[in-house]
Scaffold this active site. Structure first.
Site, PDB file in Angstrom:
ATOM      1  N   THR A   1       0.845  -1.195   0.000  1.00 48.19           N
ATOM      2  CA  THR A   1       0.000   0.000   0.000  1.00 48.19           C
ATOM      3  C   THR A   1       0.879   1.242   0.000  1.00 48.19           C
ATOM      4  OG1 THR A   1      -1.937   1.020   0.994  1.00 48.19           O
ATOM      5  CG2 THR A   1      -0.449  -0.096   2.521  1.00 48.19           C
TER       6      THR A   1
ATOM      7  N   LYS B   1       3.529   1.588  -3.857  1.00 48.42           N
ATOM      8  CA  LYS B   1       2.903   0.866  -4.975  1.00 48.42           C
ATOM      9  C   LYS B   1       3.685   0.948  -6.286  1.00 48.42           C
ATOM     10  CE  LYS B   1      -1.889   0.735  -3.455  1.00 48.42           C
ATOM     11  NZ  LYS B   1      -3.274   0.967  -3.847  1.00 48.42           N
TER      12      LYS B   1
ATOM     13  N   ASP C   1      -6.903  -3.433  -7.611  1.00 51.10           N
ATOM     14  CA  ASP C   1      -7.761  -2.313  -7.189  1.00 51.10           C
ATOM     15  C   ASP C   1      -8.880  -2.017  -8.195  1.00 51.10           C
ATOM     16  OD1 ASP C   1      -6.555  -1.737  -4.737  1.00 51.10           O
ATOM     17  OD2 ASP C   1      -5.065  -0.412  -5.641  1.00 51.10           O
TER      18      ASP C   1
ATOM     19  N   ALA D   1      -5.927   5.905  -8.931  1.00 50.21           N
ATOM     20  CA  ALA D   1      -7.143   5.133  -8.700  1.00 50.21           C
ATOM     21  C   ALA D   1      -8.051   5.176  -9.929  1.00 50.21           C
ATOM     22  CB  ALA D   1      -7.871   5.684  -7.479  1.00 50.21           C
TER      23      ALA D   1
ATOM     24  N   ARG E   1     -10.001  18.008 -12.210  1.00 44.03           N
ATOM     25  CA  ARG E   1      -9.632  19.403 -11.953  1.00 44.03           C
ATOM     26  C   ARG E   1      -8.621  19.872 -13.006  1.00 44.03           C
ATOM     27  NH1 ARG E   1      -6.739  20.509  -6.303  1.00 44.03           N
ATOM     28  NH2 ARG E   1      -5.265  19.053  -7.233  1.00 44.03           N
TER      29      ARG E   1
ATOM     30  N   HIS F   1      -7.587  19.377 -16.474  1.00 40.93           N
ATOM     31  CA  HIS F   1      -8.216  18.702 -17.613  1.00 40.93           C
ATOM     32  C   HIS F   1      -7.221  17.891 -18.452  1.00 40.93           C
ATOM     33  CE1 HIS F   1     -11.130  17.696 -20.585  1.00 40.93           C
ATOM     34  NE2 HIS F   1     -10.474  18.330 -21.540  1.00 40.93           N
TER      35      HIS F   1
ATOM     36  N   GLN G   1     -10.914  -6.097  -3.799  1.00 40.17           N
ATOM     37  CA  GLN G   1      -9.493  -6.107  -4.172  1.00 40.17           C
ATOM     38  C   GLN G   1      -8.750  -7.150  -3.334  1.00 40.17           C
ATOM     39  OE1 GLN G   1      -6.619  -5.125  -2.246  1.00 40.17           O
ATOM     40  NE2 GLN G   1      -7.934  -4.671  -0.488  1.00 40.17           N
TER      41      GLN G   1
HETATM   42  P1  ATR Z   1      -4.395   8.597  -6.478  1.00 38.21           P
HETATM   43  O1  ATR Z   1      -3.300   7.702  -6.911  1.00 38.21           O
HETATM   44  O2  ATR Z   1      -4.885   8.376  -5.081  1.00 38.21           O
HETATM   45  O3  ATR Z   1      -5.531   8.659  -7.449  1.00 38.21           O
HETATM   46  P2  ATR Z   1      -3.173  11.072  -7.403  1.00 38.21           P
HETATM   47  O4  ATR Z   1      -2.500  10.381  -8.535  1.00 38.21           O
HETATM   48  O5  ATR Z   1      -2.389  12.074  -6.634  1.00 38.21           O
HETATM   49  O6  ATR Z   1      -3.716  10.043  -6.326  1.00 38.21           O
HETATM   50  O7  ATR Z   1      -4.512  11.741  -7.941  1.00 38.21           O
HETATM   51  C1  ATR Z   1      -5.345  12.448  -7.126  1.00 38.21           C
HETATM   52  C2  ATR Z   1      -6.594  12.858  -7.899  1.00 38.21           C
HETATM   53  O8  ATR Z   1      -7.389  13.648  -7.031  1.00 38.21           O
HETATM   54  C3  ATR Z   1      -6.322  13.704  -9.132  1.00 38.21           C
HETATM   55  O9  ATR Z   1      -7.332  13.479 -10.074  1.00 38.21           O
HETATM   56  C4  ATR Z   1      -6.411  15.123  -8.543  1.00 38.21           C
HETATM   57  O10 ATR Z   1      -6.697  16.132  -9.473  1.00 38.21           O
HETATM   58  P3  ATR Z   1      -5.478  16.899 -10.264  1.00 38.21           P
HETATM   59  O11 ATR Z   1      -5.060  15.958 -11.351  1.00 38.21           O
HETATM   60  O12 ATR Z   1      -6.089  18.155 -10.753  1.00 38.21           O
HETATM   61  O13 ATR Z   1      -4.408  17.114  -9.228  1.00 38.21           O
HETATM   62  C5  ATR Z   1      -7.588  14.938  -7.628  1.00 38.21           C
HETATM   63  N1  ATR Z   1      -7.656  15.946  -6.573  1.00 38.21           N
HETATM   64  C6  ATR Z   1      -6.861  16.049  -5.491  1.00 38.21           C
HETATM   65  N2  ATR Z   1      -7.245  17.108  -4.738  1.00 38.21           N
HETATM   66  C7  ATR Z   1      -8.310  17.680  -5.362  1.00 38.21           C
HETATM   67  C8  ATR Z   1      -9.170  18.784  -5.066  1.00 38.21           C
HETATM   68  N3  ATR Z   1      -9.003  19.530  -3.957  1.00 38.21           N
HETATM   69  N4  ATR Z   1     -10.179  19.058  -5.927  1.00 38.21           N
HETATM   70  C9  ATR Z   1     -10.379  18.305  -7.040  1.00 38.21           C
HETATM   71  N5  ATR Z   1      -9.607  17.237  -7.374  1.00 38.21           N
HETATM   72  C10 ATR Z   1      -8.595  16.928  -6.531  1.00 38.21           C
END
Ligand code: ATR
Length: 275
Positions: A62, A66, A102, A129, A150, A152, A242
């Protein structure tokens, strides 16, 4: 001789995997135990070598290991290479192969809601994820998947890779009523009163709102969706499935997921599916 399995992470004390796998070992008459091991990033290589020396039969990986575990392993399967992340390591003789359960775990959970692969799906987020889930949805025949995020550009990139569509967040918020299933995959919602990753103003009653987070069991996203008359699915099912897929890879046996979902839900003090 008694076998042993493990989960490595940092932090690790919160993990419910030992409870889950130990219960399944007992239910299936397997003489094995499952141990949580705290491994700091700088110790990962040494820890993996120790696991091998001590004869671990398989282990979960975890956060934050990963990705870092990949170059240490003898190989990874398609699920892990597509995600560039491993959550399950399977031992075959002297070889340790990485896999990622997952995404498939989430889709198994989604299928317990009797959702049809014909559904129009909106995936919120484009991180690790979302990546696993978008590929798993495609593998399971969900043909209409749209990704919004967020940032794009990341949604566009993931959509291109996984054969999905992308939509800018403002447009997705406007067209929310078009979707049958909305899946929240961002880290937003772990904390109470946090802003939602997307406005749910235009969500349609009856839509299925799913969150991958299972603690808290009812995230702010699910709370608002429920108030709007949506069906909700929390992350407990994804967590259990998972684990079930990993358990089957390790032992060849399919464990009881229904009772486990019940047990983990009770442990977290909530309700699973609100239909
Ligand atoms: P994980 O592996 O857990 O998915 P990650 O790769 O860091 O973690 O991705 C986090 C996701 O949460 C991304 O889609 C991120 O958006 P950005 O690509 O714009 O960073 C999103 N995310 C994190 N904080 C956010 C917030 N406050 N509002 C909207 N989206 C958020």
């Amino acid at each position: 001789m008694k076998k042993w399995y493990a989960v490595i992470g940092d932090p690790i004390s919160h993990s419910l995997s030992p409870l889950m796998h130990d219960t399944w070992f007992k239910e299936n008459g397997i003489d094995a135990t499952f141990i949580p091991i705290h491994v700091e990033p700088s110790n990962l290589k040494q820890a993996f070598e120790s696991l091998q020396t001590l004869g671990v039969s398989g282990f979960n990986v975890t956060l934050p290991h990963k990705q870092a575990i990949i170059p240490l392993l003898d190989g990874v399967d398609d699920t892990a290479s597509m995600m560039d992340a491993v959550n399950t390591v399977v031992r075959g003789g002297k070889l340790y192969k990485g896999s990622n359960t997952d995404g498939d775990g989430f889709v198994e959970s989604l299928l317990t809601t009797e959702s049809s692969p014909d559904s129009k799906v909106l995936l919120i987020g484009a991180g690790g994820a979302a990546r696993g889930i978008s590929f798993a949805l495609k593998r399971r025949g969900f043909g209409d998947v749209t990704i919004t995020n967020r940032t794009h550009r990341r949604a566009e990139e993931l959509a291109d890779e996984s054969g999905s569509k992308s939509m800018v967040k403002a447009e997705a918020e406007k067209k929310l009523g078009d979707f049958d299933i909305i899946i929240q995959t961002t880290s937003v919602g772990l904390a109470e009163n946090e802003a939602l990753p997307i406005s749910l103003q235009n969500i349609r009653a009856g839509t299925l709102a799913a969150d991958i987070v299972y603690n808290p069991i009812k995230t702010p996203f699910l709370k608002v969706a429920e108030e709007k008359g949506c069906k909700t699915l929390n992350g407990v099912g994804m967590f259990v499935y998972q684990g079930a897929i990993a358990f089957e890879k390790w032992t060849g046996l399919k464990p009881d997921t229904d009772n486990m979902i019940q047990m983990i839900t009770e442990k977290l003090g909530g309700t699973y599916v609100n239909r």
